[in-house]
Design an enzyme around this catalytic site. Structure first.
Site: not given
Ligand code: 0RA
Length: 657
Positions: A431, A517, A519, A521
């Site tokens: 990503e 990541d 998180d 997203d």
């Protein structure tokens, strides 16, 4: 009992044990493994026997109860396992069933027995693998009971009371010497019992958990059978027509039951069952269903002049077009099923194809004649699918032309590895450009390739094929993987296989590692990628090629010492260790918000070095759950999607087994 009688009894008993001893010696041969799967298989085995009694028409209720001591009880209201003397074995029939391997067959009731796979190994296998088992039979006004221990008898068959009911109750506790895990998982059993209740319309199955302070109960009872199952699968979808198309032919040698509904989406969701077993690999019953569906709908369209082609356009509806947005269940009962395929879940009986085809063809045709508005909606949707298919073919050819030019046209963003043996090569899908940069610097370039994903990954659940294929990130991934895309349709018009079709043999990396990541997203991108793979290249998931990288969440530092923590528990342990080692020096905690915060060396040592990293393999254990999960997350239902994202952590758990 005289001296000689008792001797004889024990001698026979030893013979019995010899049979079941084989089961205890090699349990995996009978139940697959001795882990979670095998453990739960014990319950399915006992329940299957009760379902057989229901199929024979004698049982309407089954209950499964988890008891506080770790045992489980399965009760049914069938005829009760016979207790009269078995002539050859000279023992009560019940005892024979419980202690002789494969004795079940001798009591064949002419119902649809299962062969192949792990099903139908017999309840004696459950007995052999249980620390204890108790069988109680209500029959002829009496309650009979017999106790067993690791496959051997622990008591004679005894009358313990009177009753006005009939039925069988089996309680057992799995043997801790055999199983690595002995805890029954409520949700896992619930999923299977729910499925059985859908497949056996009207059968009431109750599941109760008495292991906790607050008991939990679920009652699975569906008057609508497969139609209710379709509704359940499509909870998050927008139906194209409210009414579900059903075809049912029960009183024949090969009973067939089918439920079909189209939704506004683009994916196919078809489950097939033989004798209540999910035939994940399909087979002749599924082929018969598909060809009947295509023919019935095509004939209907032609007869009613429903294909309105534009000028210079030739619309030719194929099986593929009729599978867009299709949710269907097909369930057949076959007396002697032949199971084939890698996981023995593909029906091989050749005669079934034509039988199913004929029944489904006639049934769908009748249904459409009586429900013309549904017919029209389905044809309209298929025509749109055909148009999209033509556009997609053009996009696919573009990709093929690009990749046909060789490795020089590999995507510019791809940092390839030097090794050319796919079995040794890994592709990291990373990503963002910044993490991609660190990964490129940190990797072992001999076998690790890096593909940074910058733009948005398109939602494969919602997008039409042509749109999906024009998406940059998707094109890049397809080209990097080198295995082509699509094709493989077995529609009656011959399919359109070409050199651009997906071919797993051409896969350039045998490990595809998604690195995002930790998180929201990141999990979103991860899910979009998995959705794409699941929907469009399921072979790479079932082939075990897809992994998730597990980057650390924290770096804990005290002086020069550093510990990486991958979850909160590890963070706590790291802090405790530092406090133990050195009470005074300050402990610093860095929370990694993204991969980009790690330098190349850190990324290598924590997340990419095969010696130290943790990879989570993505597998699809349960096709039903997976398709629901993806639909919940990615389908058009906003509420379901929000709910899904809120419970996101579960997603990874569901996928990675
Ligand atoms: C053989 C014959 C008969 C019933 C059963 C087996 C039977 C087996 C199981 C296993 C769990 N529950 C069950 N219920 C019944 C029928 C004998 C007769 O009454 O004619």
């Amino acid at each position: 009992m005289t001296q000689s009688e008792s001797k004889k009894y024990s001698a026979e008993n030893i013979k019995v044990l010899e049979g079941l001893e084989a089961v205890r010696k090699r349990p995996a041969m009978y139940i697959g493994d001795t882990g979670k799967r095998g453990l739960h298989h014990l319950v399915y085995e006992v329940v299957d026997n009760s379902v057989d009694e229901a199929l024979a028409g004698y049982c309407t209720q089954i209950s499964v109860t988890f008891n506080p001591d770790g045992s489980v009880t399965v009760t049914d209201d069938g005829r009760g396992i016979p207790v009269d003397m078995h002539k050859e074995e000279k023992k009560p029939a019940l005892e024979v069933v419980m202690t002789v391997l494969h004795a079940g067959g001798k009591f064949d009731k002419g119902s649809y027995k299962v062969s192949g796979g792990l099903h139908g190994v017999g309840v004696s296998v459950v007995n052999a693998l249980s620390e204890w088992l108790v069988a109680e039979v209500h029959r002829d006004g009496k309650i009979y009971r017999q106790d067993y221990h690791r496959g051997g008898v622990n008591s004679k068959l005894t009358v313990v009371g009177k009753t006005r009911k009939t039925g069988t109750t089996v309680s057992f506790i799995p043997d801790g010497d055999i199983f690595s895990e002995t805890h029954f998982e409520y949700d896992l059993i619930a999923d299977r019992l729910r499925e059985l209740a859908y497949l056996n319309k009207g059968l009431e199955i109750t599941l109760t958990d008495n292991r906790k302070e607050e008991p939990v109960t679920d009652i699975f009872h569906f008057k609508g059978g497969l139609a209710d199952f379709v509704r359940f699968l499509d909870e998050a979808a927008q139906p194209l027509h409210a009414k579900i198309i059903t075809v049912e032919r029960e009183n024949t040698e090969v009973p067939v039951s089918v439920a079909v509904r189209y939704n506004a989406g683009y994916n196919e969701n078809v489950l097939s069952f033989v004798n209540n077993i999910n035939t994940i690999e399909g087979g002749t019953h599924l082929s018969g269903f598909r060809s009947a569906l295509t023919r019935a709908l095509n004939n209907y369209a032609t007869r009613n002049n429903l294909i309105k082609a534009k000028r210079n356009e030739k619309v030719n509806l194929t099986g593929e077009d009729f599978r867009e947005g299709l949710t269907a269940i097909i369930s057949v009962k076959v007396a002697e099923p032949q199971f084939e395929g890698q996981t023995k879940t593909k029906l091989g009986n050749g005669e079934i194809k034509g039988l199913v085809d004929a029944i489904v063809y006639e049934g769908i045709q009748d249904y459409l004649e009586q429900n013309p508005s549904i017919g029209r909606k389905i044809i309209e949707k298929a025509v749109m699918a055909a148009r999209s298919r033509h556009a997609a073919r053009k996009a696919r050819e573009l990709i093929r032309r690009k990749s046909a030019l060789g490795s020089s046209t590999l995507p510019g963003k791809l940092a390839d590895c030097s090794n050319r043996d796919p079995a040794l090569c890994e592709l990291y899908l990373v990503e963002g450009d910044s993490a991609g940069g660190s990964a490129k610097q940190g990797r072992d370039r001999r076998f690790q390739a890096i593909l940074p994903l910058r733009g948005k990954v398109i939602n494969a659940e919602k997008a039409r094929l042509d749109k999906l294929l024009s998406n940059n990130e998707i094109q890049t991934i397809i080209t990097a993987l080198g295995a082509g895309f699509g094709g493989g349709s077995d529609d009656i018009n011959g399919g359109e296989r070409s050199s651009s079709d997906f071919d797993i043999e051409k896969l350039r990396y045998h490990k595809l590692i998604i690195m995002t990541d930790a998180d929201v997203d990141g999990s979103h991108i991860r899910t979009l990628l998995l959705t794409f793979f699941y929907r469009k290249m399921p072979e790479i998931i079932t082939g075990g090629h897809v992994y998730l990288a597990l980057p650390p969440l924290y770096k804990v530092r005290q002086g020069k010492k550093e510990i990486y923590a991958f979850d909160d528990a590890e963070l706590e342990r790291a802090q405790e260790k530092f406090k133990r080692d050195n009470k005074t020096q300050k402990i610093e905690i860095q929370r990694y918000k993204g991969l980009g915060e790690m330098n190349p060396e850190q990324l290598w040592s924590t997340t990419m070095d095969p010696e130290r990293r943790t990879l989570i393999q993505v597998t699809i254990e349960d096709a039903v759950e997976a398709s629901r999960t993806f639909q919940d997350l990615m389908g058009s239902d906003v509420e379901a999607r929000r709910h899904f994202i809120e419970t996101n952590a579960k997603f990874v758990v569901n996928l990675d087994i």
